[in-house]
Write a protein that holds these residues in place. Structure first.
Motif, short mmCIF file in Angstrom:
data_model
loop_
_atom_site.label_atom_id
_atom_site.label_comp_id
_atom_site.label_asym_id
_atom_site.label_seq_id
_atom_site.Cartn_x
_atom_site.Cartn_y
_atom_site.Cartn_z
N CYS A 113 40.56 -18.96 1.71
CA CYS A 113 41.02 -19.68 0.82
C CYS A 113 41.91 -18.48 -0.24
O CYS A 113 41.80 -17.41 -0.12
N LEU A 114 42.29 -19.03 -1.33
CA LEU A 114 43.31 -18.03 -2.10
C LEU A 114 42.29 -16.97 -2.91
O LEU A 114 42.47 -15.80 -2.63
N ASN A 115 41.29 -17.47 -3.31
CA ASN A 115 40.36 -16.42 -3.84
C ASN A 115 39.62 -15.27 -3.00
O ASN A 115 39.81 -13.98 -3.13
N CYS A 116 39.43 -15.72 -1.86
CA CYS A 116 39.11 -14.66 -0.72
C CYS A 116 40.08 -14.19 -0.32
O CYS A 116 40.01 -13.00 0.30
N SER A 117 41.47 -14.46 -0.50
CA SER A 117 42.47 -13.63 0.26
C SER A 117 42.68 -12.62 -0.71
O SER A 117 43.15 -11.34 -0.24
N GLY A 118 42.26 -12.39 -1.99
CA GLY A 118 42.44 -11.42 -2.67
C GLY A 118 41.47 -10.18 -2.21
O GLY A 118 41.81 -8.90 -2.32
N VAL A 119 40.14 -10.61 -1.91
CA VAL A 119 39.23 -9.77 -1.34
C VAL A 119 39.71 -8.96 -0.12
O VAL A 119 39.79 -7.84 0.37
N HIS A 120 40.32 -9.85 0.86
CA HIS A 120 40.78 -9.57 2.26
C HIS A 120 41.83 -8.40 1.95
O HIS A 120 42.11 -7.27 2.60
N ARG A 121 42.86 -8.59 0.98
CA ARG A 121 43.79 -7.66 0.59
C ARG A 121 43.05 -6.23 -0.12
O ARG A 121 43.79 -5.24 0.40
N GLY A 165 21.00 -17.46 3.98
CA GLY A 165 21.44 -17.39 2.38
C GLY A 165 22.31 -16.24 1.97
O GLY A 165 22.74 -16.10 0.86
N ALA A 166 22.87 -15.31 3.01
CA ALA A 166 23.76 -14.42 2.64
C ALA A 166 25.12 -14.82 2.57
O ALA A 166 25.97 -14.20 1.57
N LYS A 167 25.58 -15.79 3.16
CA LYS A 167 26.95 -16.42 2.88
C LYS A 167 27.03 -16.89 1.69
O LYS A 167 26.41 -17.80 1.30
N PRO A 168 28.14 -16.83 0.88
CA PRO A 168 28.43 -17.58 -0.38
C PRO A 168 28.67 -19.03 -0.03
O PRO A 168 29.08 -19.41 0.91
N THR A 169 28.10 -19.66 -1.18
CA THR A 169 27.96 -21.33 -1.09
C THR A 169 29.04 -21.49 -2.11
O THR A 169 29.38 -22.86 -2.21
N ALA A 170 29.73 -20.71 -2.80
CA ALA A 170 30.81 -21.22 -3.66
C ALA A 170 31.97 -19.80 -3.69
O ALA A 170 31.37 -18.64 -3.52
N ASP A 175 34.59 -13.08 -8.00
CA ASP A 175 33.08 -13.48 -7.76
C ASP A 175 32.56 -11.93 -6.90
O ASP A 175 33.03 -11.76 -5.90
N PRO A 176 31.74 -11.11 -7.55
CA PRO A 176 31.08 -9.95 -6.78
C PRO A 176 30.58 -10.51 -5.68
O PRO A 176 30.38 -9.39 -4.72
N ALA A 177 29.86 -11.46 -5.72
CA ALA A 177 28.88 -11.71 -4.42
C ALA A 177 29.88 -12.11 -3.12
O ALA A 177 29.57 -11.58 -1.90
N VAL A 178 30.92 -12.69 -3.63
CA VAL A 178 31.84 -12.99 -2.39
C VAL A 178 32.63 -11.71 -1.80
O VAL A 178 32.50 -11.67 -0.85
N ILE A 182 32.36 -10.48 1.90
CA ILE A 182 33.23 -9.93 3.10
C ILE A 182 33.43 -8.62 3.35
O ILE A 182 33.70 -8.23 4.40
N ARG A 183 33.12 -7.78 2.32
CA ARG A 183 33.33 -6.21 2.80
C ARG A 183 32.02 -5.93 3.85
O ARG A 183 32.29 -5.12 4.61
N ASP A 184 31.07 -6.40 3.42
CA ASP A 184 29.68 -6.27 4.29
C ASP A 184 30.05 -6.81 5.69
O ASP A 184 29.80 -6.33 6.89
N LYS A 185 30.92 -7.76 5.84
CA LYS A 185 31.08 -8.80 7.09
C LYS A 185 32.33 -7.99 8.01
O LYS A 185 31.95 -7.57 9.09
#
Length: 239
Positions: A113-121, A165-170, A175-178, A182-185
């Motif tokens: 999604c758009l929010n996760c794309s920022g972390v991927h970048r 429970g490690a994968k984000p549910t939202a 969001d620092p948890a997301v 993604i970085r851990d993954k």
């Protein structure tokens, strides 16, 4: 003049001669008028009509073979990408429960999604090459890779050992948890499978993760080990 009129009347009352009888009984005289033309089927091709006029005599196209336009549509990278996005495994973000992801990683083979794309970048292009599925251009090679991998096959490798429970549910912007997940993954490879070198496609081919995906700590350690094992200047050729 009265005699001439009498001869004309007699001529009109006289029986038809043999020549006249032949004309009246000829096939041309007996032929009925042609029936009205039947309406043509709308599916009749223009090539058939041209052939009837003696013009274009090309055969009608067989519907079993797609037209040139249909072939191009079937092979168009954009149309193929849209089809991949509609697969059940790709209608949800690879990192969170957000539906209908519109971003992707060209080298990881996942949609997000758009929010996760920022972390991927933020991971850098050496880890994730981010592209928009609607705004950016896609090559045939890029689409082919997404067809082979996708969220399900990629996560089967990258999330093989995710703790409960490690994968984000939202997912919310920033969001620092997301971001941590993604970085851990991908960057630290904390959850990836240990019995295979990378995601496995439908053909059973393993797409090995590049050395650049290795954790930064390990890369730094390898560099230090390499530096420490290098021979000191002047240590060779002495004696």
């Amino acid at each position: 003049s009265s005699a001439n009129a009498t001869r004309d009347d007699r001529a009109s009352d006289a029986p038809p001669t043999e020549a006249m009888r032949n004309v009246l009984l000829s096939p041309e005289a007996k032929k009925k008028p042609p029936p009205p033309p039947k309406p043509r089927d709308d599916a009749t091709s223009a090539s058939d009509r041209g052939g009837a006029r003696g013009g274009d005599r090309r055969p009608q196209r067989d519907d079993a073979f797609p037209s040139h336009h249909e072939v191009n549509t079937a092979l168009d990278p954009r149309a193929r990408l849209d089809a991949v996005l509609k697969r059940p495994e790709n209608v949800t973000c690879a990192e969170c429960p957000t539906r209908n992801p519109c971003w992707a990683s060209l080298n990881l083979g996942v949609f997000f999604c758009l929010n996760c794309s920022g972390v991927h970048r933020g991971l850098g292009v050496h880890v994730s090459k981010v592209r928009s599925t609607s705004m950016d251009k896609w090559s045939e090679e890029n689409v082919a890779f997404m067809e082979k991998i996708g969220n399900s096959r990629a996560n089967a490798y990258w999330e093989a050992n995710v703790p409960p429970g490690a994968k984000p549910t939202a997912s919310e912007e920033g969001d620092p948890a997301v971001a941590k997940y993604i970085r851990d993954k991908y960057e630290l490879k904390k959850f990836c499978a240990t019995d295979v070198a990378g995601p496995v496609d439908a053909s059973g081919v393993v797409h090995k993760t590049h050395d650049a995906f290795a954790p930064r700590e390990r890369v730094a350690g390898d560099r230090m080990a390499s530096f420490g094992s290098a021979p000191a200047p002047g240590s060779q050729g002495g004696g």
